[in-house]
Design a protein around this motif. Structure first.
Motif, short mmCIF file in Angstrom:
data_model
loop_
_atom_site.label_atom_id
_atom_site.label_comp_id
_atom_site.label_asym_id
_atom_site.label_seq_id
_atom_site.Cartn_x
_atom_site.Cartn_y
_atom_site.Cartn_z
N VAL A 15 0.86 -1.18 0.00
CA VAL A 15 0.00 0.00 0.00
C VAL A 15 0.89 1.23 0.00
O VAL A 15 1.78 1.35 0.85
N HIS A 16 0.67 2.10 -0.98
CA HIS A 16 1.49 3.30 -1.13
C HIS A 16 0.61 4.54 -1.08
O HIS A 16 -0.04 4.87 -2.08
N PRO A 17 0.54 5.23 0.06
CA PRO A 17 -0.18 6.50 0.08
C PRO A 17 0.56 7.49 -0.83
O PRO A 17 1.78 7.62 -0.74
N GLN A 18 -0.15 8.14 -1.74
CA GLN A 18 0.45 9.09 -2.67
C GLN A 18 0.26 10.53 -2.19
O GLN A 18 1.10 11.37 -2.45
N SER A 19 -0.86 10.78 -1.56
CA SER A 19 -1.17 12.09 -1.01
C SER A 19 -2.24 11.87 0.05
O SER A 19 -2.57 10.72 0.37
N ALA A 20 -2.79 12.93 0.58
CA ALA A 20 -3.82 12.78 1.62
C ALA A 20 -5.03 12.01 1.11
O ALA A 20 -5.68 11.31 1.88
N GLU A 21 -5.36 12.12 -0.20
CA GLU A 21 -6.56 11.47 -0.73
C GLU A 21 -6.29 10.36 -1.75
O GLU A 21 -7.20 9.67 -2.16
N HIS A 22 -5.07 10.21 -2.21
CA HIS A 22 -4.74 9.21 -3.23
C HIS A 22 -3.86 8.11 -2.64
O HIS A 22 -2.99 8.39 -1.84
N PHE A 23 -4.12 6.88 -3.10
CA PHE A 23 -3.25 5.78 -2.70
C PHE A 23 -3.18 4.76 -3.83
O PHE A 23 -4.03 4.72 -4.71
N THR A 24 -2.12 3.97 -3.78
CA THR A 24 -1.91 2.92 -4.78
C THR A 24 -1.77 1.60 -4.05
O THR A 24 -1.10 1.50 -3.04
N LEU A 25 -2.44 0.59 -4.59
CA LEU A 25 -2.27 -0.78 -4.11
C LEU A 25 -1.39 -1.50 -5.12
O LEU A 25 -1.66 -1.48 -6.33
N GLY A 26 -0.33 -2.11 -4.64
CA GLY A 26 0.56 -2.88 -5.50
C GLY A 26 0.32 -4.36 -5.26
O GLY A 26 0.63 -4.88 -4.19
N PHE A 27 -0.26 -5.02 -6.24
CA PHE A 27 -0.58 -6.45 -6.14
C PHE A 27 0.49 -7.28 -6.84
O PHE A 27 0.79 -7.04 -8.01
N TYR A 28 1.05 -8.26 -6.15
CA TYR A 28 1.86 -9.28 -6.78
C TYR A 28 0.93 -10.49 -6.92
O TYR A 28 0.59 -11.13 -5.93
N LEU A 29 0.52 -10.74 -8.16
CA LEU A 29 -0.51 -11.75 -8.43
C LEU A 29 0.05 -12.94 -9.18
O LEU A 29 0.86 -12.78 -10.10
N LEU A 30 -0.43 -14.11 -8.83
CA LEU A 30 -0.16 -15.31 -9.63
C LEU A 30 -1.18 -15.31 -10.76
O LEU A 30 -2.39 -15.26 -10.51
N SER A 31 -0.71 -15.34 -11.99
CA SER A 31 -1.61 -15.27 -13.13
C SER A 31 -0.93 -15.85 -14.35
O SER A 31 0.30 -15.91 -14.43
N ASP A 32 -1.73 -16.27 -15.33
CA ASP A 32 -1.19 -16.86 -16.55
C ASP A 32 -0.79 -15.82 -17.59
O ASP A 32 -0.05 -16.13 -18.51
N SER A 33 -1.30 -14.59 -17.47
CA SER A 33 -0.96 -13.55 -18.45
C SER A 33 -1.08 -12.18 -17.79
O SER A 33 -1.74 -12.02 -16.76
N LEU A 34 -0.45 -11.23 -18.42
CA LEU A 34 -0.52 -9.85 -17.94
C LEU A 34 -1.95 -9.33 -17.96
O LEU A 34 -2.42 -8.72 -16.99
N GLU A 35 -2.65 -9.58 -19.05
CA GLU A 35 -4.03 -9.11 -19.17
C GLU A 35 -4.91 -9.70 -18.08
O GLU A 35 -5.74 -9.01 -17.48
N GLU A 36 -4.72 -10.99 -17.82
CA GLU A 36 -5.50 -11.64 -16.77
C GLU A 36 -5.15 -11.05 -15.40
O GLU A 36 -6.04 -10.83 -14.58
N ALA A 37 -3.88 -10.77 -15.17
CA ALA A 37 -3.46 -10.18 -13.89
C ALA A 37 -4.10 -8.81 -13.69
O ALA A 37 -4.56 -8.49 -12.58
N GLU A 38 -4.14 -8.00 -14.74
CA GLU A 38 -4.76 -6.68 -14.63
C GLU A 38 -6.26 -6.79 -14.35
O GLU A 38 -6.78 -6.09 -13.48
N ARG A 39 -6.93 -7.67 -15.06
CA ARG A 39 -8.38 -7.88 -14.81
C ARG A 39 -8.61 -8.38 -13.40
O ARG A 39 -9.54 -7.94 -12.70
N HIS A 40 -7.76 -9.29 -12.96
CA HIS A 40 -7.93 -9.88 -11.63
C HIS A 40 -7.68 -8.83 -10.54
O HIS A 40 -8.42 -8.76 -9.56
#
Length: 101
Positions: free
Chosen positions: A39-64
């Motif tokens: 979890v990366h807070p970017q500012s008081a109202e914005h944040f980013t979640l960084g997921f390390y996902l097991l997936s068969d493809s990049l597209e599937e990982a993004e959808r998941h």
């Protein structure tokens, strides 16, 4: 395994809670196939979640990652927020060139 970032903005604009990391991780379940969540807070109202996902493809990982985010928002494991975008973070070209040597 793929690293996918999800950028969010709290709604209404309220500060990102201090316990966001614990709350987000507590909302995960085995079927999410998330190996690690950052979890990366970017500012008081914005944040980013960084997921390390097991997936068969990049597209599937993004959808998941998007589906997991929407579920976490739905079950209120995250603060009320709007999902801005989901995707693989860009790497600087210089880093990619170094890795190919």
């Amino acid at each position: 395994m793929y690293l996918v970032h999800a950028r969010l903005r709290t709604v209404p604009p309220v500060e990102v809670p201090d316990d966001l990391r614990q709350a987000a991780r507590a909302g995960l379940c085995p079927r999410d196939r998330v190996e690690h969540l950052a979890v990366h807070p970017q500012s008081a109202e914005h944040f980013t979640l960084g997921f390390y996902l097991l997936s068969d493809s990049l597209e599937e990982a993004e959808r998941h990652a998007e589906a997991v985010c929407r579920r976490l928002l739905g079950v209120r494991a995250l603060p009320a927020a709007r999902l801005l975008d989901v995707g693989v973070p860009l790497m600087p070209l210089s880093l990619l060139e170094r890795r190919s040597r």
